[in-house]
Design a protein around this motif. Structure first.
Motif, PDB file in Angstrom:
ATOM      1  N   VAL A   1       0.842  -1.201   0.000  1.00 54.06           N
ATOM      2  CA  VAL A   1       0.000   0.000   0.000  1.00 54.06           C
ATOM      3  C   VAL A   1       0.871   1.244   0.000  1.00 54.06           C
ATOM      4  CG1 VAL A   1      -1.791   1.269   1.233  1.00 54.06           C
ATOM      5  CG2 VAL A   1      -1.805  -1.219   1.276  1.00 54.06           C
ATOM      6  N   GLN A   2       1.888   1.233   0.822  1.00 55.21           N
ATOM      7  CA  GLN A   2       2.803   2.371   0.917  1.00 55.21           C
ATOM      8  C   GLN A   2       3.463   2.639  -0.427  1.00 55.21           C
ATOM      9  OE1 GLN A   2       5.913   1.814   3.803  1.00 55.21           O
ATOM     10  NE2 GLN A   2       6.956   3.713   3.280  1.00 55.21           N
ATOM     11  N   ALA A   3       3.875   1.572  -1.114  1.00 57.55           N
ATOM     12  CA  ALA A   3       4.523   1.731  -2.412  1.00 57.55           C
ATOM     13  C   ALA A   3       3.543   2.251  -3.461  1.00 57.55           C
ATOM     14  CB  ALA A   3       5.112   0.390  -2.857  1.00 57.55           C
ATOM     15  N   THR A   4       2.313   1.733  -3.441  1.00 56.71           N
ATOM     16  CA  THR A   4       1.306   2.169  -4.419  1.00 56.71           C
ATOM     17  C   THR A   4       0.987   3.649  -4.256  1.00 56.71           C
ATOM     18  OG1 THR A   4       0.322  -0.049  -4.439  1.00 56.71           O
ATOM     19  CG2 THR A   4      -1.014   1.750  -5.310  1.00 56.71           C
ATOM     20  N   MET A   5       0.898   4.099  -3.014  1.00 54.07           N
ATOM     21  CA  MET A   5       0.589   5.509  -2.745  1.00 54.07           C
ATOM     22  C   MET A   5       1.835   6.402  -2.717  1.00 54.07           C
ATOM     23  SD  MET A   5      -2.440   5.580   0.112  1.00 54.07           S
ATOM     24  CE  MET A   5      -4.053   4.840  -0.190  1.00 54.07           C
ATOM     25  N   LEU A   6       3.010   5.770  -2.870  1.00 59.36           N
ATOM     26  CA  LEU A   6       4.281   6.512  -2.826  1.00 59.36           C
ATOM     27  C   LEU A   6       4.382   7.342  -1.541  1.00 59.36           C
ATOM     28  CD1 LEU A   6       4.562   7.712  -6.546  1.00 59.36           C
ATOM     29  CD2 LEU A   6       5.765   5.816  -5.449  1.00 59.36           C
ATOM     30  N   ILE A   7       4.138   6.681  -0.416  1.00 62.44           N
ATOM     31  CA  ILE A   7       4.191   7.364   0.880  1.00 62.44           C
ATOM     32  C   ILE A   7       5.615   7.344   1.418  1.00 62.44           C
ATOM     33  CG2 ILE A   7       3.414   7.292   3.277  1.00 62.44           C
ATOM     34  CD1 ILE A   7       0.806   6.060   2.294  1.00 62.44           C
ATOM     35  N   ASP A   8       6.157   8.490   1.715  1.00 60.73           N
ATOM     36  CA  ASP A   8       7.497   8.618   2.283  1.00 60.73           C
ATOM     37  C   ASP A   8       7.358   8.777   3.796  1.00 60.73           C
ATOM     38  OD1 ASP A   8      10.071   9.123   3.017  1.00 60.73           O
ATOM     39  OD2 ASP A   8      10.318  10.953   1.831  1.00 60.73           O
ATOM     40  N   THR A   9       7.586   7.692   4.527  1.00 58.88           N
ATOM     41  CA  THR A   9       7.376   7.721   5.973  1.00 58.88           C
ATOM     42  C   THR A   9       8.462   8.484   6.722  1.00 58.88           C
ATOM     43  OG1 THR A   9       8.462   5.554   6.125  1.00 58.88           O
ATOM     44  CG2 THR A   9       6.046   5.595   6.029  1.00 58.88           C
TER      45      THR A   9
END
Length: 401
Positions: A72-80
């Motif tokens: 999910v993080q990769a699909t949304m390109l979320i930079d934590t």
């Protein structure tokens, strides 16, 4: 003196009995201690095994959830690494885990559904808000959660419906109500809607009219993609009639569009068609229907003609007043032992994720260290063969030597 001799003899006898009793007591106590020790050892061993099994299960569940959330993080390109990205990820994680704590779906399944929402362009807040509705629809239709998520997002997109929380709830309720009141399932209805696609986007009665028409076709054995294909063809035949079809409609005084150029409701058009053909013979009716619609769609056209009044009104009213239907249907599906067990399993899985998150740091450090050591051993073997690798092992095991 005689008296003293008797007293001594009595004392010796008493002492002997005391010694015998004491020895017996010690022997019995020793047996009890041995038995207790064995019991404690067995209990400790069993407890250790249970704790080990729980830890293994927690790692398996936790790493699956972590992997799904990474997708999910990769699909949304979320930079934590940023405050905004960390907050978005936390929102998604909590939404997925809340599903695991309180529903029949696991947190990992919820994370997979979130990924489909992400693929549809939903941001973190919108996906987290949409997830409970998607979950209820999946439960109501006995569907896979990820598949339900994909179906809902694709259907709403095809019909050009904005993905707001209100629209999503209404869409899910109507699907659940249609599946309840007509001879179709949520999955079949979703497939039909996807097949109709943009052709059904501008119907006068919106999604109520679309679901009603598909429900009537389903009642007549035309379900899923088949029903969607026939309804799409029927609509297109009315919107873009052939010259002969246009002439037939005109001769009967039937208008497909109103004065403002908007397509009229299907029930109104088919109602007018029924009225116009009331005095015709069956042969004449068949000829008219065959002129307006494709031969492959005659069954669908006749089903809509036969049900454009009472049945149409009955189903349409039910769909229009469907608020809460999805949640009600979902609750009924889970109101049994199987549902209770699934909810318990999901709750246990969430507990496992909590345990895993505490173990995650040390486990990753150990794994990364082992990976590094394997790399060093591989390099040592390449340079010095088994002797070189043995030296590297000794150096790693006894770094001070």
């Amino acid at each position: 003196m005689a008296s003293s001799g008797k007293e001594l003899e009595l004392a010796i006898k008493i002492a002997g009995k005391v010694e015998s009793s004491f020895t017996g007591a010690l022997s019995a106590a020793a047996k009890e201690i041995t038995s207790l020790t064995k019991t404690m050892t067995a209990a400790t061993t069993a407890a250790a095994a249970a704790v080990g099994a729980i830890a293994v299960a927690a790692v398996n569940v936790g790493k699956e959830f972590e992997s799904a959330m990474s997708q999910v993080q990769a699909t949304m390109l979320i930079d934590t690494s940023t405050e905004e990205g960390a907050a978005a990820y936390a929102t998604l994680e909590e939404a997925a885990r809340e599903c695991g704590r309180s529903t029949a779906f696991s947190a990992t399944e919820a994370a997979e559904a979130l990924n489909y929402l992400a693929l549809a362009g939903y941001d973190a807040d919108k996906a987290a808000t949409a997830l409970p509705t998607v979950l209820r629809l999946a439960g109501a239709g006995a569907m896979d959660l990820a598949a339900a998520s994909d179906m809902v997002t694709d259907s709403m997109s095809a019909l050009q419906i904005e993905a707001t929380e209100e629209n999503l709830n209404s869409f899910a309720d109507q699907m659940a109500q249609t599946a309840s009141k007509a001879n179709t399932s949520v999955a079949q209805l979703g497939e039909a809607i996807l097949t109709v696609g943009a052709t059904g986007a501008n119907l006068a009665g919106g999604t109520t009219e679309l679901n009603t028409a598909l429900g009537i076709l389903a009642d007549n054995g035309l379900k899923g993609a088949e029903g969607g294909t026939h309804l799409r063809n029927v609509i297109l035949s009315l919107q873009s009639p052939t010259d002969k079809a246009a002439e037939a409609l005109n001769n009967m005084g039937i208008s497909v569009y109103d004065a403002k150029g908007n397509m009229r409701g299907l029930s109104d058009i088919f109602g007018d068609l029924n009225t116009a053909m009331a005095s015709m013979t069956q042969a004449e009716k068949d000829n008219v229907i065959g002129t307006i619609f494709n031969k492959t769609d005659l069954t669908s056209a006749n089903a809509l003609l036969a049900n454009c009044t009472d049945r149409w009104d009955e189903l349409s009213v039910a769909i229009e007043n469907s608020a809460g239907a999805c949640e009600d249907m979902y609750g009924i599906q889970l109101d049994n032992l199987d549902g209770d067990i699934k909810i318990l399993q999901s709750g246990l899985a969430d507990l496992g994720i909590s345990i895993y998150q505490d173990l995650n740091g040390p486990l990753r450090s150990m794994t990364q260290l082992a990976t590094s050591m394997v790399g060093e051993l591989s390099a040592a073997y390449s340079e010095g063969g088994l002797e070189g690798m043995g030296s590297a092992l000794l150096a790693a095991a006894f770094p001070r030597l």
